[in-house]
Design a protein around this motif. Sequence first.
Motif, PDB file in Angstrom:
ATOM      1  N   MET A   1       0.826  -1.209   0.000  1.00 24.69           N
ATOM      2  CA  MET A   1       0.000   0.000   0.000  1.00 24.69           C
ATOM      3  C   MET A   1       0.865   1.266   0.000  1.00 24.69           C
ATOM      4  N   THR A   2       0.364   2.335  -0.608  1.00 23.14           N
ATOM      5  CA  THR A   2       1.113   3.590  -0.684  1.00 23.14           C
ATOM      6  C   THR A   2       0.934   4.387   0.595  1.00 23.14           C
ATOM      7  N   ASN A   3       2.012   4.866   1.126  1.00 20.60           N
ATOM      8  CA  ASN A   3       1.967   5.693   2.337  1.00 20.60           C
ATOM      9  C   ASN A   3       1.336   7.041   1.996  1.00 20.60           C
ATOM     10  N   PRO A   4       0.205   7.419   2.623  1.00 21.14           N
ATOM     11  CA  PRO A   4      -0.471   8.679   2.291  1.00 21.14           C
ATOM     12  C   PRO A   4       0.419   9.886   2.478  1.00 21.14           C
ATOM     13  N   LYS A   5       1.248   9.872   3.552  1.00 27.25           N
ATOM     14  CA  LYS A   5       2.116  11.008   3.795  1.00 27.25           C
ATOM     15  C   LYS A   5       3.132  11.160   2.691  1.00 27.25           C
ATOM     16  N   HIS A   6       3.686  10.019   2.248  1.00 29.88           N
ATOM     17  CA  HIS A   6       4.652  10.057   1.150  1.00 29.88           C
ATOM     18  C   HIS A   6       3.997  10.570  -0.124  1.00 29.88           C
ATOM     19  N   PHE A   7       2.769  10.136  -0.343  1.00 27.49           N
ATOM     20  CA  PHE A   7       2.033  10.583  -1.533  1.00 27.49           C
ATOM     21  C   PHE A   7       1.794  12.093  -1.498  1.00 27.49           C
ATOM     22  N   ASN A   8       1.394  12.608  -0.344  1.00 25.20           N
ATOM     23  CA  ASN A   8       1.130  14.036  -0.226  1.00 25.20           C
ATOM     24  C   ASN A   8       2.380  14.864  -0.476  1.00 25.20           C
ATOM     25  N   ALA A   9       3.530  14.387   0.005  1.00 31.70           N
ATOM     26  CA  ALA A   9       4.780  15.107  -0.198  1.00 31.70           C
ATOM     27  C   ALA A   9       5.121  15.176  -1.685  1.00 31.70           C
ATOM     28  N   ILE A  10       4.953  14.074  -2.370  1.00 32.64           N
ATOM     29  CA  ILE A  10       5.234  14.047  -3.804  1.00 32.64           C
ATOM     30  C   ILE A  10       4.252  14.937  -4.560  1.00 32.64           C
ATOM     31  N   TYR A  11       2.996  14.926  -4.129  1.00 30.69           N
ATOM     32  CA  TYR A  11       1.952  15.723  -4.778  1.00 30.69           C
ATOM     33  C   TYR A  11       2.235  17.220  -4.651  1.00 30.69           C
ATOM     34  N   ILE A  12       2.780  17.624  -3.491  1.00 25.33           N
ATOM     35  CA  ILE A  12       3.040  19.035  -3.227  1.00 25.33           C
ATOM     36  C   ILE A  12       4.260  19.537  -4.000  1.00 25.33           C
ATOM     37  N   LEU A  13       5.252  18.678  -4.225  1.00 22.73           N
ATOM     38  CA  LEU A  13       6.531  19.100  -4.804  1.00 22.73           C
ATOM     39  C   LEU A  13       6.395  19.886  -6.111  1.00 22.73           C
ATOM     40  N   PRO A  14       5.703  19.363  -7.144  1.00 15.68           N
ATOM     41  CA  PRO A  14       5.607  20.152  -8.384  1.00 15.68           C
ATOM     42  C   PRO A  14       4.855  21.469  -8.201  1.00 15.68           C
ATOM     43  N   ASN A  15       3.893  21.479  -7.258  1.00 18.43           N
ATOM     44  CA  ASN A  15       3.138  22.707  -7.016  1.00 18.43           C
ATOM     45  C   ASN A  15       3.984  23.777  -6.331  1.00 18.43           C
ATOM     46  N   LEU A  16       5.046  23.356  -5.650  1.00 20.76           N
ATOM     47  CA  LEU A  16       5.973  24.320  -5.067  1.00 20.76           C
ATOM     48  C   LEU A  16       6.715  25.087  -6.167  1.00 20.76           C
ATOM     49  N   PHE A  17       7.055  24.383  -7.242  1.00 21.76           N
ATOM     50  CA  PHE A  17       7.694  25.071  -8.375  1.00 21.76           C
ATOM     51  C   PHE A  17       6.715  26.034  -9.037  1.00 21.76           C
ATOM     52  N   THR A  18       5.443  25.640  -9.110  1.00 24.82           N
ATOM     53  CA  THR A  18       4.424  26.538  -9.658  1.00 24.82           C
ATOM     54  C   THR A  18       4.282  27.784  -8.782  1.00 24.82           C
ATOM     55  N   ALA A  19       4.284  27.572  -7.468  1.00 26.21           N
ATOM     56  CA  ALA A  19       4.211  28.702  -6.538  1.00 26.21           C
ATOM     57  C   ALA A  19       5.431  29.604  -6.677  1.00 26.21           C
ATOM     58  N   ALA A  20       6.601  28.991  -6.917  1.00 28.36           N
ATOM     59  CA  ALA A  20       7.828  29.765  -7.115  1.00 28.36           C
ATOM     60  C   ALA A  20       7.729  30.619  -8.376  1.00 28.36           C
ATOM     61  N   SER A  21       7.069  30.089  -9.407  1.00 27.55           N
ATOM     62  CA  SER A  21       6.865  30.851 -10.641  1.00 27.55           C
ATOM     63  C   SER A  21       5.993  32.077 -10.378  1.00 27.55           C
ATOM     64  N   ILE A  22       4.941  31.896  -9.568  1.00 26.56           N
ATOM     65  CA  ILE A  22       4.084  33.031  -9.209  1.00 26.56           C
ATOM     66  C   ILE A  22       4.875  34.053  -8.398  1.00 26.56           C
ATOM     67  N   PHE A  23       5.649  33.560  -7.444  1.00 23.25           N
ATOM     68  CA  PHE A  23       6.408  34.454  -6.566  1.00 23.25           C
ATOM     69  C   PHE A  23       7.376  35.319  -7.368  1.00 23.25           C
ATOM     70  N   THR A  24       8.136  34.698  -8.268  1.00 24.13           N
ATOM     71  CA  THR A  24       9.089  35.471  -9.066  1.00 24.13           C
ATOM     72  C   THR A  24       8.364  36.429 -10.003  1.00 24.13           C
ATOM     73  N   GLY A  25       7.163  36.043 -10.454  1.00 24.73           N
ATOM     74  CA  GLY A  25       6.363  36.950 -11.274  1.00 24.73           C
ATOM     75  C   GLY A  25       5.941  38.179 -10.491  1.00 24.73           C
ATOM     76  N   VAL A  26       5.523  37.984  -9.240  1.00 24.14           N
ATOM     77  CA  VAL A  26       5.123  39.109  -8.393  1.00 24.14           C
ATOM     78  C   VAL A  26       6.317  40.014  -8.091  1.00 24.14           C
ATOM     79  N   VAL A  27       7.477  39.409  -7.806  1.00 27.88           N
ATOM     80  CA  VAL A  27       8.685  40.196  -7.548  1.00 27.88           C
ATOM     81  C   VAL A  27       9.073  40.987  -8.796  1.00 27.88           C
TER      82      VAL A  27
END
Length: 245
Positions: A1-27
């Motif tokens: 079975m897949t560890n939910p916590k591990h899954f959530n961490a992986i799920y968040i990772l690409p969205n952090l790069f998306t958030a970084a794109s927004i942040f640099t756009g605002v700056v």
Amino acid sequence: MTNPKHFNAIYILPNLFTAASIFTGVVSIVAAIHGHYEKAAWLIFLSLLFDGLDGRVARLTHATSRFGVEFDSLADIVAFGVAPAVLLYFFVGEAYGRFGVLVMALFVIFGAIRLARFNVMSPNTDPTVFIGVPIPTAAIFVAVWVLMFRRYEALEPLSWVLLVVTLGLSFLMVSNIRYPSFKKFHLEKARLTKVLVAAILLASLLYLYPVEGFAAMITLYILWGVARAVYTMATRRKRLGSRRK
């Protein structure tokens, strides 16, 4: 079975790069407002880097999701719609009053339409082409030409040309002109060496002349699509004319 916590961490990772794109756009927006045009332009390039990483990380980690797709589109509005529009306005558009505001607004509006159309049509379109100029390409065009105008003082009297060209570019984003996509393309083994040599030469050019090289590349890419569309239209009319005879 897949560890939910591990899954959530992986799920968040690409969205952090998306958030970084927004942040640099605002700056970038803040930098443009304060007259730091070169900094604002380079930050748009940095947003492009983060935008490219989020999708690749999502595919590598098998963390793609509908939420990620929608989040990425909203990020693109900020980083590649609002940020370059604000940069263009404070760099040259402000001096032209309402016309400058109009160009800025249309760039953002047509960029949003371009993204919405892409999201709706992408499942049914050829992955090797883009229909209309992609909004990141339009953003980099604005950013790199601002850098060119800042680098070469002789271009300053022609800054209004950048405003007019950007207006045309806004319409190209919502046009039906096809542009090549380099995300998926087939390369024959026989041409691998030639492509590798060409890539090395291109990288060398960008190393020596980064701003000029990017300006030439992005301008030729946009003009290539327009020239190809004109050629296709002329050929089609010629064929129709010959059939009528």
